[in-house]
Design a protein around this motif. Structure first.
Motif, PDB file in Angstrom:
ATOM      1  N   PRO A  44      26.964  59.420  68.476  1.00 59.37           N
ATOM      2  CA  PRO A  44      27.951  58.668  67.689  1.00 59.37           C
ATOM      3  C   PRO A  44      28.515  59.512  66.553  1.00 59.37           C
ATOM      4  N   THR A  45      29.703  59.155  66.107  1.00 54.04           N
ATOM      5  CA  THR A  45      30.317  59.820  64.965  1.00 54.04           C
ATOM      6  C   THR A  45      29.487  59.556  63.718  1.00 54.04           C
ATOM      7  N   THR A  46      29.258  60.589  62.938  1.00 55.91           N
ATOM      8  CA  THR A  46      28.464  60.450  61.722  1.00 55.91           C
ATOM      9  C   THR A  46      29.386  60.288  60.517  1.00 55.91           C
ATOM     10  N   PHE A  47      28.819  59.907  59.391  1.00 55.84           N
ATOM     11  CA  PHE A  47      29.630  59.709  58.187  1.00 55.84           C
ATOM     12  C   PHE A  47      28.796  60.026  56.957  1.00 55.84           C
ATOM     13  N   ARG A  48      29.485  60.187  55.829  1.00 55.79           N
ATOM     14  CA  ARG A  48      28.843  60.601  54.586  1.00 55.79           C
ATOM     15  C   ARG A  48      27.998  59.480  54.000  1.00 55.79           C
ATOM     16  N   LEU A  49      26.858  59.907  53.407  1.00 59.39           N
ATOM     17  CA  LEU A  49      25.967  58.976  52.729  1.00 59.39           C
ATOM     18  C   LEU A  49      25.382  59.661  51.502  1.00 59.39           C
ATOM     19  N   PRO A  50      24.925  58.896  50.508  1.00 55.77           N
ATOM     20  CA  PRO A  50      24.162  59.525  49.436  1.00 55.77           C
ATOM     21  C   PRO A  50      23.076  60.403  50.043  1.00 55.77           C
ATOM     22  N   ALA A  51      22.882  61.587  49.493  1.00 56.91           N
ATOM     23  CA  ALA A  51      22.018  62.582  50.127  1.00 56.91           C
ATOM     24  C   ALA A  51      20.612  62.059  50.399  1.00 56.91           C
ATOM     25  N   THR A  52      20.008  61.380  49.431  1.00 56.57           N
ATOM     26  CA  THR A  52      18.639  60.900  49.638  1.00 56.57           C
ATOM     27  C   THR A  52      18.583  59.801  50.684  1.00 56.57           C
ATOM     28  N   LEU A  53      19.667  59.018  50.804  1.00 55.59           N
ATOM     29  CA  LEU A  53      19.699  57.987  51.839  1.00 55.59           C
ATOM     30  C   LEU A  53      19.849  58.626  53.211  1.00 55.59           C
ATOM     31  N   ALA A  54      20.680  59.659  53.307  1.00 54.61           N
ATOM     32  CA  ALA A  54      20.852  60.351  54.583  1.00 54.61           C
ATOM     33  C   ALA A  54      19.538  60.970  55.053  1.00 54.61           C
ATOM     34  N   LEU A  55      18.707  61.423  54.112  1.00 55.10           N
ATOM     35  CA  LEU A  55      17.445  62.085  54.460  1.00 55.10           C
ATOM     36  C   LEU A  55      16.281  61.106  54.575  1.00 55.10           C
ATOM     37  N   ARG A  56      16.468  59.871  54.150  1.00 56.20           N
ATOM     38  CA  ARG A  56      15.369  58.903  54.186  1.00 56.20           C
ATOM     39  C   ARG A  56      14.947  58.649  55.634  1.00 56.20           C
ATOM     40  N   GLY A  57      13.662  58.720  55.868  1.00 54.40           N
ATOM     41  CA  GLY A  57      13.160  58.478  57.211  1.00 54.40           C
ATOM     42  C   GLY A  57      13.264  59.688  58.113  1.00 54.40           C
ATOM     43  N   ILE A 101      33.089  47.906  46.928  1.00 51.76           N
ATOM     44  CA  ILE A 101      31.788  48.082  47.562  1.00 51.76           C
ATOM     45  C   ILE A 101      31.774  49.325  48.463  1.00 51.76           C
ATOM     46  N   ASN A 102      30.564  49.842  48.716  1.00 50.16           N
ATOM     47  CA  ASN A 102      30.412  51.079  49.475  1.00 50.16           C
ATOM     48  C   ASN A 102      30.209  50.760  50.952  1.00 50.16           C
ATOM     49  N   LEU A 103      31.275  50.910  51.734  1.00 46.62           N
ATOM     50  CA  LEU A 103      31.221  50.548  53.151  1.00 46.62           C
ATOM     51  C   LEU A 103      30.343  51.505  53.955  1.00 46.62           C
ATOM     52  N   ASN A 104      30.245  52.761  53.527  1.00 48.48           N
ATOM     53  CA  ASN A 104      29.396  53.710  54.250  1.00 48.48           C
ATOM     54  C   ASN A 104      27.924  53.313  54.161  1.00 48.48           C
ATOM     55  N   VAL A 105      27.474  52.978  52.949  1.00 51.41           N
ATOM     56  CA  VAL A 105      26.079  52.571  52.776  1.00 51.41           C
ATOM     57  C   VAL A 105      25.813  51.271  53.522  1.00 51.41           C
ATOM     58  N   ILE A 106      26.773  50.367  53.508  1.00 46.96           N
ATOM     59  CA  ILE A 106      26.631  49.104  54.245  1.00 46.96           C
ATOM     60  C   ILE A 106      26.501  49.379  55.738  1.00 46.96           C
ATOM     61  N   GLU A 107      27.340  50.250  56.271  1.00 47.91           N
ATOM     62  CA  GLU A 107      27.317  50.554  57.704  1.00 47.91           C
ATOM     63  C   GLU A 107      25.983  51.160  58.116  1.00 47.91           C
ATOM     64  N   ALA A 108      25.367  51.938  57.213  1.00 53.56           N
ATOM     65  CA  ALA A 108      24.104  52.598  57.536  1.00 53.56           C
ATOM     66  C   ALA A 108      22.896  51.694  57.348  1.00 53.56           C
ATOM     67  N   ALA A 109      23.078  50.517  56.770  1.00 52.18           N
ATOM     68  CA  ALA A 109      21.946  49.634  56.470  1.00 52.18           C
ATOM     69  C   ALA A 109      21.363  49.039  57.751  1.00 52.18           C
ATOM     70  N   PRO A 110      20.057  48.745  57.759  1.00 52.33           N
ATOM     71  CA  PRO A 110      19.454  48.088  58.917  1.00 52.33           C
ATOM     72  C   PRO A 110      20.113  46.746  59.231  1.00 52.33           C
ATOM     73  N   ASP A 111      20.562  46.045  58.192  1.00 52.16           N
ATOM     74  CA  ASP A 111      21.251  44.760  58.342  1.00 52.16           C
ATOM     75  C   ASP A 111      22.536  44.830  57.523  1.00 52.16           C
ATOM     76  N   PRO A 112      23.643  45.297  58.124  1.00 54.08           N
ATOM     77  CA  PRO A 112      24.886  45.445  57.369  1.00 54.08           C
ATOM     78  C   PRO A 112      25.387  44.144  56.740  1.00 54.08           C
ATOM     79  N   ALA A 113      25.154  43.018  57.405  1.00 50.54           N
ATOM     80  CA  ALA A 113      25.592  41.747  56.830  1.00 50.54           C
ATOM     81  C   ALA A 113      24.856  41.456  55.531  1.00 50.54           C
ATOM     82  N   ALA A 114      23.543  41.657  55.540  1.00 58.54           N
ATOM     83  CA  ALA A 114      22.748  41.411  54.337  1.00 58.54           C
ATOM     84  C   ALA A 114      23.116  42.403  53.232  1.00 58.54           C
ATOM     85  N   GLU A 115      23.341  43.665  53.597  1.00 60.51           N
ATOM     86  CA  GLU A 115      23.707  44.659  52.586  1.00 60.51           C
ATOM     87  C   GLU A 115      25.107  44.389  52.041  1.00 60.51           C
TER      88      GLU A 115
END
Length: 564
Positions: free
Chosen positions: A258-271, A350-364
């Protein structure tokens, strides 16, 4: 005139050219160049423009277009410069001056006669995207307006540019950082030349990542390339003579992935498994550090709460930290509180990139909206001092509505405002149903949110959306705002204004409490977030992954009347 804008995307510069030309009385429409030359040619014929302008094109115009219509190309380089990475090279090479050229489209790329040009100073510590929206955009508008004036006169003959060598696309090999040889200054230039797109490809922690953005990390040293610390989502990496903060990362796309997108660095590396297996012992948030996306300073009885978030978007954590900082500012003995960064974006909501990367985008999505609503409510209920929103740059969606919570909105003349949510399939929150009609009236509020078109700062002031327009260069805005705010704090009328503000807030609360506005807005928003079939989810995914639209949105096409 009937002017048609052709662009690869309706980006910040295209929006500004569109809005400025409309302010000057021209009929303006937009067609997106999406790779189908036949369809684009037919679209131009339907519009029958007197003039075609291309503010941002990543592909060549079809000969059927430039041979039949006068077509002016905005090139982000001085006369004679040629190539697709002009601004990137200027930033990476550390040039002190650069320019913009408006030239006529011909068969050879960037080689047509010049209708106008303008130059500008390149600040040494500004990234490419900030420069693009600031100094380069200002120069582009000067050149475009002059070119349009010259074309309309019918008396101007464009001149051929000096002959220069074509500069190819700045590839990743030229951008690549050599952590064991490059100085901090060299690393920062490479990062700044690619901050938004395309990023700098790098390998570390067992993976391949595009690095986005860069700031000096004063006081940090270590083994070159090593991660030394984290702070507010950024990671600190050592260079040969210091260190740099990198705010965002984007994983390299795997073949067929899938196409990737930018995230806060620590969030991108989390997990990421390499974090636990290869991260050095100092992988932690330091007690101090030079990186901060929120700062607070005072001058006399004026407090300045400045914030600077990548791309202008606020994720849930940033909203909460900004609220904490605002509450601290409210405890200080100041009469005027100024909100906003020194330059570039005010906020895009709001930050749509962080929302898209969340386990539950609706909740985020809901958490992010609730967090920014909390901030707006705190501003709206501040009755013991005046609050000023100082927009050094663009503001959109919830970010534009965030500004409206302040008592006064001051805007740099080059900023573009998009006070609407419709294009993301959202109703909107941030108490906009209270603040927007209060400023511009119900009819204009409805038009702004439904038309979903960008506004210049001048047009926004004319309808009451903005109180003051500050005509200055991007680097001069912060100082000018400081002078204006100090004068405001010394005003003899300030006590009376504060009394009137408190009375008005109590009156409005009695008519309809703020909680009612918030509840009604969030009810509409929750319904969208919780509906998997709602357009918002697909629109959000397309936005963060930068997918090309299937066609030009109708609201951009209808501005230019056909025929004579």
């Amino acid at each position: 005139m009937r002017i048609l804008l052709l662009a690869s995307a309706f980006n910040s510069l295209t929006q500004r050219v569109f809005a400025e030309l409309r302010d000057h009385g021209h009929f303006v429409a937009v067609e997106l160049a999406l790779g189908d030359d036949r369809q684009l040619t037919e679209a131009v014929r339907r519009h029958a423009p007197e003039l075609v302008i291309a503010p941002m094109l990543t592909t060549a115009l079809p000969e059927e277009v430039w041979s039949a219509y006068p077509c002016l190309i905005v090139h982000p380089g001085p006369p004679g410069d040629r190539g697709p990475s002009s601004l990137d090279r200027a930033v990476q090479q550390g040039l002190e001056r650069w320019g913009v050229t408006v030239l006529q489209a011909v068969a050879e790329m960037d080689a047509g006669p010049v209708w106008a040009s303008a130059d500008f100073t390149v600040p040494p510590d500004v990234g490419k995207s900030d420069l693009y929206r600031g100094e380069l955009a200002d120069a582009s508008l000067r050149a475009v307006l002059l070119a349009v004036e010259r074309f309309a006169s019918g008396r101007y003959t464009p001149v051929m540019p000096p002959s220069h060598t074509w500069q190819p696309y700045l590839c990743q090999e030229e951008r690549r950082i050599d952590w064991h040889r490059d100085s901090t200054e060299t690393v920062l230039r490479k990062l700044r030349a690619a901050d938004s797109q395309p990023g700098v490809l790098d390998s570390f922690l067992g993976g391949e990542w595009y690095l986005h953005g860069g700031r000096p990390a004063h006081g940090f040293t270590g083994t070159p390339g090593e991660i030394l610390a984290t702070r507010h989502g950024a990671v600190c990496r050592a260079t040969t003579d210091g260190a740099v903060w990198i705010p965002e990362l984007r994983p390299r796309r795997t073949p067929g992935g899938p196409t990737t997108f930018r995230l806060p660095a620590t969030l991108a590396l989390r997990g990421h498994r390499a974090v636990s297996s290869a991260a050095p012992p100092r992988w932690r948030k330091p007690a101090g550090g030079s990186y901060s996306d929120i700062t607070y300073q005072e001058q006399g009885t004026v407090g300045f709460l400045r914030f600077r978030f990548p791309g202008g978007a606020l994720n849930t954590d940033q909203c909460r930290r900004l609220l904490t900082a605002y509450r601290h500012a409210r405890t200080r003995p100041v009469d005027v509180l100024v909100l906003g960064g020194r330059r570039d974006f005010f906020s895009n909501g709001i930050n749509l990139n962080v929302i898209e990367a969340a386990p539950d985008p609706a909740a985020e999505s809901l958490a992010n909206i609730e967090a920014i609503d909390d901030l707006v409510e705190e501003i709206l209920t501040t009755t013991d001092r005046l609050v000023v929103a100082a927009l050094a740059g663009n503001a959109a969606a919830g970010g534009a509505m965030l500004a409206l919570a302040a008592d006064e909105v001051w805007c740099r003349g080059g900023a573009v405002l998009n006070p609407h949510y419709r294009l993301m399939g959202l109703y909107g929150s941030e108490y906009w149903t209270y603040t927007l009609p209060r400023r511009v009236g119900p009819a204009v509020a409805a038009r702004l949110t439904e038309d979903a078109l960008p506004l210049t700062a001048t047009a926004a002031q004319e309808i009451g959306l903005v109180d003051r327009v500050v005509e200055c260069a991007p680097g001069e805005f912060a100082e000018e705002v400081t002078r204006m705010a100090v004068r405001l704090a010394r005003s003899a009328a300030l006590p009376a204004r504060l009394g009137a503000k408190k009375t008005a807030r109590e009156r409005d609360e009695a008519v309809r409490p703020l909680s009612a506005y918030r509840a009604a807005e969030l009810e509409r928003m929750r319904a969208v977030f919780d509906d998997p079939a709602a357009p918002y989810h697909a629109l959000r995914s397309a936005f963060v992954r930068k997918r090309r639209p299937h066609g030009t949105p109708e609201h951009l096409r209808m501005e230019c009347p056909n025929g004579g």
